[in-house]
Design a protein around this motif. Structure first.
Motif, PDB file in Angstrom:
ATOM      1  N   MET A   1      14.365   1.060  -4.357  1.00 50.94           N
ATOM      2  CA  MET A   1      14.018   2.444  -4.588  1.00 50.94           C
ATOM      3  C   MET A   1      14.506   3.329  -3.640  1.00 50.94           C
ATOM      4  SD  MET A   1       9.805   2.939  -5.398  1.00 50.94           S
ATOM      5  CE  MET A   1       9.246   2.463  -6.881  1.00 50.94           C
TER       6      MET A   1
ATOM      7  N   PHE B   1      -0.055  -3.968  -7.444  1.00 51.45           N
ATOM      8  CA  PHE B   1      -1.241  -5.200  -7.064  1.00 51.45           C
ATOM      9  C   PHE B   1      -0.834  -6.554  -7.826  1.00 51.45           C
ATOM     10  CE2 PHE B   1      -3.223  -3.265 -10.813  1.00 51.45           C
ATOM     11  CZ  PHE B   1      -3.573  -4.428 -11.640  1.00 51.45           C
ATOM     12  N   GLN B   2       0.129  -6.451  -8.834  1.00 50.59           N
ATOM     13  CA  GLN B   2       0.578  -7.593  -9.583  1.00 50.59           C
ATOM     14  C   GLN B   2       1.322  -8.458  -8.986  1.00 50.59           C
ATOM     15  OE1 GLN B   2       0.680  -5.547 -13.284  1.00 50.59           O
ATOM     16  NE2 GLN B   2      -1.112  -6.897 -13.922  1.00 50.59           N
TER      17      GLN B   2
ATOM     18  N   GLU C   1      10.175   8.477 -11.059  1.00 54.04           N
ATOM     19  CA  GLU C   1      10.072   9.472 -10.339  1.00 54.04           C
ATOM     20  C   GLU C   1      10.891   9.834  -9.301  1.00 54.04           C
ATOM     21  OE1 GLU C   1       7.626  11.696 -10.457  1.00 54.04           O
ATOM     22  OE2 GLU C   1       6.230  11.285 -12.100  1.00 54.04           O
ATOM     23  N   VAL C   2      11.263   8.583  -8.794  1.00 56.09           N
ATOM     24  CA  VAL C   2      12.233   8.573  -7.533  1.00 56.09           C
ATOM     25  C   VAL C   2      13.618   9.054  -7.957  1.00 56.09           C
ATOM     26  CG1 VAL C   2      13.442   7.206  -5.701  1.00 56.09           C
ATOM     27  CG2 VAL C   2      10.945   7.021  -6.117  1.00 56.09           C
TER      28      VAL C   2
ATOM     29  N   SER D   1       0.743  -1.252   0.039  1.00 51.67           N
ATOM     30  CA  SER D   1      -0.154  -0.083   0.201  1.00 51.67           C
ATOM     31  C   SER D   1       0.738   1.400   0.097  1.00 51.67           C
ATOM     32  CB  SER D   1      -0.918   0.054   0.933  1.00 51.67           C
ATOM     33  OG  SER D   1      -0.304  -0.022   2.498  1.00 51.67           O
ATOM     34  N   SER D   2       2.143   1.143   0.163  1.00 48.85           N
ATOM     35  CA  SER D   2       3.093   2.311  -0.050  1.00 48.85           C
ATOM     36  C   SER D   2       3.548   2.494  -1.222  1.00 48.85           C
ATOM     37  CB  SER D   2       4.285   2.066   0.834  1.00 48.85           C
ATOM     38  OG  SER D   2       3.911   1.836   2.210  1.00 48.85           O
ATOM     39  N   LEU D   3       3.031   1.883  -2.438  1.00 46.79           N
ATOM     40  CA  LEU D   3       3.422   2.028  -3.692  1.00 46.79           C
ATOM     41  C   LEU D   3       2.097   2.606  -4.430  1.00 46.79           C
ATOM     42  CD1 LEU D   3       5.651  -1.022  -4.437  1.00 46.79           C
ATOM     43  CD2 LEU D   3       6.156   1.264  -4.386  1.00 46.79           C
ATOM     44  N   ASN D   4       2.190   3.350  -5.283  1.00 45.29           N
ATOM     45  CA  ASN D   4       1.066   4.037  -5.780  1.00 45.29           C
ATOM     46  C   ASN D   4       0.407   3.061  -6.612  1.00 45.29           C
ATOM     47  OD1 ASN D   4      -0.776   5.981  -7.494  1.00 45.29           O
ATOM     48  ND2 ASN D   4       0.189   7.343  -6.524  1.00 45.29           N
ATOM     49  N   PRO D   5      -0.960   2.684  -6.412  1.00 51.06           N
ATOM     50  CA  PRO D   5      -1.652   1.670  -7.337  1.00 51.06           C
ATOM     51  C   PRO D   5      -1.860   1.940  -8.908  1.00 51.06           C
ATOM     52  CG  PRO D   5      -3.230   2.812  -5.871  1.00 51.06           C
ATOM     53  CD  PRO D   5      -1.770   3.358  -5.682  1.00 51.06           C
ATOM     54  N   VAL D   6      -1.859   3.137  -9.311  1.00 48.89           N
ATOM     55  CA  VAL D   6      -2.076   3.473 -10.611  1.00 48.89           C
ATOM     56  C   VAL D   6      -0.966   3.636 -11.402  1.00 48.89           C
ATOM     57  CG1 VAL D   6      -4.526   4.067 -10.219  1.00 48.89           C
ATOM     58  CG2 VAL D   6      -2.751   5.803 -10.231  1.00 48.89           C
ATOM     59  N   TYR D   7       0.244   3.557 -11.117  1.00 48.76           N
ATOM     60  CA  TYR D   7       1.404   3.566 -11.763  1.00 48.76           C
ATOM     61  C   TYR D   7       2.304   2.402 -11.994  1.00 48.76           C
ATOM     62  CZ  TYR D   7       0.372   8.585 -11.637  1.00 48.76           C
ATOM     63  OH  TYR D   7      -0.458   9.759 -11.817  1.00 48.76           O
TER      64      TYR D   7
ATOM     65  N   MET E   1      10.651  -1.727  -2.908  1.00 49.84           N
ATOM     66  CA  MET E   1      10.781  -0.357  -1.875  1.00 49.84           C
ATOM     67  C   MET E   1      12.141  -0.229  -1.418  1.00 49.84           C
ATOM     68  SD  MET E   1       7.751   1.091  -0.835  1.00 49.84           S
ATOM     69  CE  MET E   1       8.133   1.588   0.646  1.00 49.84           C
TER      70      MET E   1
ATOM     71  N   THR F   1       7.438   3.538 -13.624  1.00 50.70           N
ATOM     72  CA  THR F   1       7.048   5.151 -13.582  1.00 50.70           C
ATOM     73  C   THR F   1       7.735   5.382 -12.050  1.00 50.70           C
ATOM     74  OG1 THR F   1       5.217   4.364 -15.077  1.00 50.70           O
ATOM     75  CG2 THR F   1       5.415   6.558 -13.937  1.00 50.70           C
TER      76      THR F   1
ATOM     77  N   TYR G   1       2.161  -3.462 -11.951  1.00 44.75           N
ATOM     78  CA  TYR G   1       1.592  -2.587 -11.066  1.00 44.75           C
ATOM     79  C   TYR G   1       1.635  -3.363  -9.707  1.00 44.75           C
ATOM     80  CZ  TYR G   1      -0.386   0.019 -14.945  1.00 44.75           C
ATOM     81  OH  TYR G   1      -0.548   0.680 -15.933  1.00 44.75           O
TER      82      TYR G   1
END
Lengths: 341, 292
Positions: B170, B156-157, B117-118, B103-109, B167, B113, B154
């Motif tokens: 990153m 969730f996969q 960003e990082v 849940s700490s990773l953005n679900p829609v990217y 994480m 990506t 993503y």
């Protein structure tokens, strides 16, 4: 089959079933309302024989099931019958009036998304501070007054007291534009007439905005509510801990996940504007399909009623499919889902 | 002696609420040398996580929080920096790992990506292709065998363990000098948590990254940390080298904390008092005992 194609096929199938249901329903309801359409069309001076002839021509003397059979057979040939109100084929009437309404609704939809979503983002980003309070007040005002009230207020303020915008109509009488698509904003460009284009664009601002106000308020409120929830998610805290600027967190990391639930409602609002358009069209003398729809209902013009309702339903369903596809596009969970949507 | 990566001196934190001010931290001091792994251990509500967020500067942005005390990062007093300069440290010189990787990773990217960003925090002009190549290498470093598949996925996969590795990769992508790990992998099952912590341990050792490791899990802390601070109700009650502290816990609270760990040999969970007079005893400092 990719999930998106499956989703599209599923939605198209569902839409078809809905359309058939709507056609039956409106076909029956239009015939249940009291009053003889042939008598209304021919006027009080027509003889009983004339009325009876018209009733036969319209198959009104047969049972409703047979009438529906005739209707479906005609529909498959692309024939919606003749309007008793305009004496023209309903298809021709719709082709003339639908683009005006679509143009109005699309312009309002663009305003709703282009103004409502940014307002919602600003509101969530400055939660509890003055920009948030201002946006919440304004959007509540927008949601709570119906669009025809806004139409009258806007018309008084910006066309009458401050004559910035034209008071009514789609375009000034001095321009005569050949109808190609029926969308004046496109036809004027096809004709290469920039002055006519800006005149038409100027005409659409007030009615479209009046129609969009409640949608803008709704979009802003929904976006804010969803973003406020997203702001509590761990991935936003992570984005903060990585030092991303507030602006980027709002516009990129928080906005997109929040848009998914908001978009469904915004899509429905968008489609509902088709129906809401008629009062705005009435106030601004906008020659659109909603106004036509009201006129034919009052005249009990059966073919025109069924045709108009079918077209509006179909447009509604198409909008919904577009929204579903958009949601699939921004929500990877749907795009990559192995389960049926 | 080289300059400490992080030196916290006499840190106080209080929150202004409707009913008055609540003091949460009552003068915390801790320091982390270069390349050192330091654990901050305590029960929930003891002030571990707020300490981490103060180091990053997240809490100072809250209007209700009042923070006093000195924070020295690589010798620089953070309070003397401008807000922008302070902000620039995050994600570049300091980074953080959270409890629940998924849940700490953005679900829609996609992972690619988010990695990009990082990385752009440190290298703003980095292109997508270069970013991808660098990210793939870092993912291999955390023992991900198919970096390309993971990059195109993503969150969730992927499994929780996979996301945890992402994480970690990153967090270390921009070669930070300080890594803050707030109960890393608590949301994962024990074996996966152990695997990823070993990976993290080896990687920070290799990069010479200092770590502030926040946990309530004594077993994990014992494996991971060089030194330990025990925090109780916003005060450090015991500090010392891991071996010395675990071998000879001096403070009553530390002993209670250790007794609370269930043992595989049975005997059930020890009866730990919720609060005791003894827990308020002065701090036990193992280094000083050694000198004395």
């Amino acid at each position: 089959m990719s999930p998106v194609v499956r989703l599209l096929a599923h939605r198209l199938g569902m839409s078809l079933i809905v359309l058939v249901g709507v056609s039956m329903l409106i076909f029956a309801i239009a015939r249940i309302i009291p009053g003889d359409p042939a008598r209304i069309a021919l006027g009080p001076n027509a003889t009983a024989e004339q009325v009876e002839n018209l009733r036969q021509a319209l198959h009104l003397d047969q049972s409703i099931v047979v009438q529906y059979g005739h209707f479906v057979a005609d529909l498959l040939r692309g024939d919606l019958g003749v309007s008793l109100y305009t004496n023209r084929p309903v298809i021709v009437d719709i082709a003339q009036f639908l683009p005006a309404t679509l143009e109005l609704v699309l312009a309002a939809g663009i305003m709703m998304i282009g103004i409502g979503l940014p307002l919602g983002i600003i509101s969530a980003r400055y939660r509890g501070r003055w920009p948030d309070n201002l946006v919440r007040l304004v959007s509540l005002l927008g949601v709570s007054a119906p669009s025809f009230v806004w139409a009258v207020i806007l018309m008084l303020l910006f066309a009458f007291f401050l004559p910035i915008f034209p008071i009514a109509g789609r375009i000034s009488d001095i321009y005569s534009i050949e109808a190609v698509t029926g969308f004046l904003l496109i036809d004027t460009l096809i004709a290469g007439n920039v002055a006519a284009f800006s005149d038409a664009a100027w005409h659409i601002v007030l009615p479209a905005f009046a129609l969009a106000v409640s949608g803008i308020g709704q979009a802003a409120r929904l976006t804010r509510a969803n973003m406020v929830e997203t702001y509590d998610k761990p991935y936003i805290e992570m984005a903060r801990s990585y030092g991303f600027p507030d602006r980027r967190i709002a516009n990129r990391f928080a906005f997109r996940p929040s848009l998914i639930p908001a978009l469904t409602i915004i899509g429905l609002d968008f489609a509902a504007m088709l129906g809401n358009a008629f009062l705005v069209e009435a106030v601004f003398a906008w020659p659109g399909l909603s106004r036509y729809g009201v006129a034919v209902i009052l005249r009990k013009d059966l073919n025109a009623i069924v045709g108009t309702v079918l077209i509006i339903s179909a447009t509604f369903l198409i909008m919904n499919i577009i929204v579903d596809l958009l949601i699939a596009f921004i929500n990877p969970r749907i795009r990559h889902s192995q389960r049926p949507a | 002696m080289s300059v400490a990566t992080l030196d916290i001196r006499d840190l106080y934190l209080s929150f202004k609420g409707y009913v008055g001010t609540v003091e949460v931290l009552h003068g915390i001091s801790l320091h982390i040398e270069r390349g050192e792994r330091v654990a901050l251990v305590g029960e929930s509500g003891s002030g571990k996580s707020v300490t981490a967020r103060i180091v990053l500067g997240l809490l100072q942005e809250l209007r209700s929080a009042r923070v006093t005390g000195e924070l020295l990062f690589e010798g620089t007093d953070l309070s003397t920096l401008s807000a922008a300069a302070r902000h620039d440290l995050r994600g570049t010189k300091m980074s953080m790992i959270f409890q629940d990787p998924t849940s700490s990773l953005n679900p829609v990217y996609t992972i690619a990506t988010q990695f990009h960003e990082v990385q752009k925090r440190a290298l703003p002009s980095l292109g997508a292709a270069e970013s991808r190549a660098m990210a793939a290498k870092m993912l291999r470093d955390v023992s991900i065998t198919e970096p390309d598949r993971v990059l195109d996925s993503y969150p969730f996969q992927l499994s929780g363990g996979m996301n945890q590795r992402v994480m970690i990769a990153m967090a270390l992508a921009n070669e930070p000098s300080l890594l803050i790990a707030d109960e890393p992998g608590t949301a994962l099952d024990v074996t996966v948590q152990a695997q990823t912590l070993t990976l993290m341990h080896d990687l920070v050792a290799e990069h010479g990254t200092s770590v502030l490791f926040i946990s309530h899990n004594l077993g994990v802390v014992r494996e991971f940390a060089d030194r330990v601070y025990v925090i109780y109700k916003g005060r450090i009650v015991e500090k010392g080298r891991t071996q010395s502290l675990f071998g000879n816990p001096g403070h009553p609270y530390t002993r209670a904390l250790m007794a609370a760990v269930p043992k595989i040999t049975g005997g059930g969970v020890a009866d730990v008092e919720e609060a005791s007079e003894a827990f308020a005893e002065p701090m036990v400092d193992h280094d000083r005992q050694a000198v004395a």
